[in-house]
Design a protein around this motif. Sequence first.
Motif, short mmCIF file in Angstrom:
data_model
loop_
_atom_site.label_atom_id
_atom_site.label_comp_id
_atom_site.label_asym_id
_atom_site.label_seq_id
_atom_site.Cartn_x
_atom_site.Cartn_y
_atom_site.Cartn_z
N ASN A 89 35.36 44.86 42.82
CA ASN A 89 36.15 46.17 43.21
C ASN A 89 37.72 45.89 43.19
N GLY A 90 38.26 46.82 42.28
CA GLY A 90 39.78 46.83 42.09
C GLY A 90 39.86 47.41 40.82
N GLY A 91 41.28 47.20 40.45
CA GLY A 91 42.10 47.75 39.34
C GLY A 91 42.27 46.80 38.35
N HIS A 92 42.87 47.34 37.47
CA HIS A 92 43.19 46.57 36.20
C HIS A 92 43.73 45.20 36.31
N LEU A 93 44.49 44.88 37.30
CA LEU A 93 45.12 43.56 37.60
C LEU A 93 44.51 42.78 38.72
N ASP A 94 43.61 43.26 39.34
CA ASP A 94 42.89 42.61 40.18
C ASP A 94 41.75 41.61 40.11
N TRP A 95 41.43 41.31 39.02
CA TRP A 95 40.48 40.26 38.61
C TRP A 95 40.72 38.98 39.00
N ASP A 96 41.95 38.64 38.93
CA ASP A 96 42.21 37.02 39.43
C ASP A 96 42.76 36.96 40.74
N LYS A 97 42.57 38.00 41.60
CA LYS A 97 42.78 37.58 42.90
C LYS A 97 41.45 37.27 43.65
N ASN A 98 41.50 36.49 44.58
CA ASN A 98 40.52 36.05 45.52
C ASN A 98 39.69 37.05 46.18
N PRO A 99 38.50 37.29 46.21
CA PRO A 99 37.69 36.47 45.65
C PRO A 99 36.97 36.60 44.24
N HIS A 100 37.55 37.51 43.54
CA HIS A 100 37.13 38.12 42.21
C HIS A 100 37.18 36.76 41.28
N ASP A 101 38.29 36.20 41.52
CA ASP A 101 38.40 35.00 40.12
C ASP A 101 37.18 33.99 40.30
N GLN A 102 37.16 33.57 41.61
CA GLN A 102 36.01 32.75 41.78
C GLN A 102 34.86 33.15 41.56
N PHE A 103 34.36 34.47 41.75
CA PHE A 103 33.26 34.93 41.31
C PHE A 103 33.05 34.86 39.78
N LEU A 104 34.25 35.10 39.23
CA LEU A 104 34.04 35.26 37.79
C LEU A 104 33.85 33.88 36.96
N ILE A 105 34.60 32.82 37.60
CA ILE A 105 34.35 31.52 37.35
C ILE A 105 32.95 30.75 37.52
N ASP A 106 32.43 31.38 38.58
CA ASP A 106 31.02 30.96 38.99
C ASP A 106 30.13 31.46 37.75
N LYS A 107 30.28 32.86 37.55
CA LYS A 107 29.64 33.45 36.47
C LYS A 107 29.90 33.02 35.09
N ILE A 108 30.94 32.43 34.69
CA ILE A 108 31.32 32.10 33.48
C ILE A 108 30.38 30.62 33.42
N GLU A 109 30.48 29.78 34.20
CA GLU A 109 29.83 28.42 34.34
C GLU A 109 28.30 28.79 34.11
#
Length: 286
Positions: A257-277
């Motif tokens: 939920n967000g714009g182009h620069l929001d992916w590395d903001k909490n909680p999006h960044d941790q969600f991404l790292i979970d999915k990468i793992e």
Amino acid sequence: MKKDIKIILFFLCLFLSGISCTEKKIKLGKDISFDKEENIHYGNSTEQVMDLYIPGKKTTRKKDIFIIIHGGGWRAGNKSQLSFFTLSMMQRFPDHIFANINYRLASENHYGLPDQMNDIKKVSGFLEKKFTYSPTFILIGNSAGGHLSMLYAYKFDIDKKVKAVINIVGPADLSDPGFKNYQEYSFVERRLVDPRIPEPGTSRIAFASPVRWIGQSSPPTLSYYGNSDRVIPSTQGKILDSVLNKNHVLHESYQFNGGHLDWDKNPHDQFLIDKIEAFLKKTDKK
């Protein structure tokens, strides 16, 4: 540059309990440490530098290498933009090597491609020589860096050294009508690709579109897009998924939920790292 990185590391130390940091050794908790080599030159250009993070724990197991590729519209940006995200990834993948790279930027006097592809190739060759074995690489980039990660993996990785691609808000089809609203699109048309490179009958925009080069042997790909991104339209993720599906390539895609620069903001960044793992565990079984 060095001052900026020190500031990032200082605040990371405050943010994460139990962390002690020095310029050459980074400790991320009790049992996780990395040796840092900063601004290593992998080519003759001043732009061809990278920061390298090597696990402090010595093992005989050959380690996969993350190559981190920053965004900035192919003509701007710097590896320091992804320093904090790289450190967060290092916590989750303490047995991996990380290379956070700069590459030669496009300008009105300098085409982006093929130089930016050659830079990724130079980095991989440099790392193979440094570690004296043939590692597999995981390319991870945001925005233009996501595009470069996909394009290299699908088109230029002749030796099939790329194990997986993590594409964060990267354009996959530059001919998509929705992407033509990008405010720098005229620059992309004029200066991203050297006109001498594409074969006759292939436009520069088609040549630079990762989806054009997807085949059944393309590496597994995880994508992450914002649902209110005004730079990269939602159609990009749908086009990419469709072509990957058609070629039976292992892939996953997620929205935040967000714009182009929001992916590395909490909680999006941790969600991404979970999915990468979780995704990389699937690629190991593939």
